[in-house]
Every structure is written in C-alpha cells, then in structure tokens.
Design a protein around this motif. Structure first.
Motif, PDB file in Angstrom:
ATOM      1  N   ASN A  67       0.850  -1.181   0.000  1.00 51.02           N
ATOM      2  CA  ASN A  67       0.000   0.000   0.000  1.00 51.02           C
ATOM      3  C   ASN A  67       0.889   1.236   0.000  1.00 51.02           C
ATOM      4  O   ASN A  67       1.729   1.392   0.888  1.00 51.02           O
ATOM      5  CB  ASN A  67      -0.910  -0.016   1.234  1.00 51.02           C
ATOM      6  N   PHE A  74       3.596   0.670   2.856  1.00 49.41           N
ATOM      7  CA  PHE A  74       3.138  -0.315   3.831  1.00 49.41           C
ATOM      8  C   PHE A  74       3.094  -1.686   3.162  1.00 49.41           C
ATOM      9  O   PHE A  74       2.611  -1.819   2.045  1.00 49.41           O
ATOM     10  CB  PHE A  74       1.750   0.043   4.365  1.00 49.41           C
ATOM     11  N   ASP A  77       0.112  -3.880   6.023  1.00 50.43           N
ATOM     12  CA  ASP A  77      -0.210  -2.898   7.069  1.00 50.43           C
ATOM     13  C   ASP A  77       0.929  -2.605   8.027  1.00 50.43           C
ATOM     14  O   ASP A  77       0.706  -2.107   9.135  1.00 50.43           O
ATOM     15  CB  ASP A  77      -1.459  -3.326   7.854  1.00 50.43           C
TER      16      ASP A  77
END
Length: 137
Positions: A67, A74, A77
C-alpha cells in the motif's frame, strides 16, 4: 556589342537549381546531430500483469498487499522502506511458486509520487511477483 553579348547569355541560361552541394550539406547535418545528440539509456522494467478477470478462489486473505500512501510504503499494514520491502518479498520466494500464488496487490492513494510507485513496481517485479493493481471507484 556588349548589349548583344548580354542578351545572348540571358537566352542561354537555364532555370536549374544547383544541387551539387546538397549531399555535402546533408552529410554535415548528419554528423552534427550524431555528435550533438546525447544517448540516454531509459530505465525500464518488465512486469507480468494478471488478467482483469476476478477469480475469488485465487484471491485470499494471504495475498500480500503493498500500500502506497504518499511517501510512505506499507507491506501488509506494516510501514517499511523500499529496501525492507525488497527483503520481505525475497523472503516469500515468489519465483518458486505457481503464478496464481505470486500475485502481489499494489494499492496507491492519491498524491503518491510516481517515483515511489515506480520503485515499488520495480521491486515487486524484481522479486518475481505478479502485480495486481487496485483502483478505487
């Protein structure tokens, strides 16, 4: 007598354009552009992109997600830098897996610099990952 000579010369002139030096000029222009042009090797990557068809059985919760949020990256996460992303993708040993298991989801938020997007895409491709690009509606 000079008038007659002038009129005779005028009658014998042709309307032909002298083209004898055109080849010399063309050669000089070619040499000039070869010397003046800079040769830059463009940095490119090759990436395998999956088809646009959705296959729910191949996508699971175990699919790794990269991400990009602005300048931050990321991986599942957890914030990483580009070197750590490469290390984590190398640990997955994607090259030895089936193509369906090599898919890496790449999500990018608005405002992400293109350089970060390109680096992430290059890192995934360098580690034999298949990029699945996620677009927001």
């Amino acid at each position: 007598m000079s008038r007659k000579r002038y009129s005779r010369e005028k009658k014998h002139r042709t309307a032909e354009v002298p083209t004898g030096s055109f080849s010399d000029i063309a050669f000089l222009l070619i040499v000039f552009f070869l010397v003046a042009a800079t040769l830059v090797k463009v940095k490119t990557i090759t990436a395998d992109l999956p088809s646009g068809e959705k296959a729910p059985e191949t996508q699971s919760d175990k699919t790794p997600i990269v991400n990009l949020r602005g300048i931050e990256i990321f991986f599942n996460d957890k914030q990483v830098n580009i070197e750590q992303l490469g290390d984590r993708l190398a640990a997955l040993e994607l090259g030895s897996k089936d193509p369906e298991q090599r898919v890496i989801m790449l999500e990018s938020a608005k405002g992400t610099p293109y350089e970060n997007y390109f680096k992430a895409l290059a890192t995934i491709s360098a580690n034999d990952g298949v990029v699945a690009i996620v677009e927001e509606d």
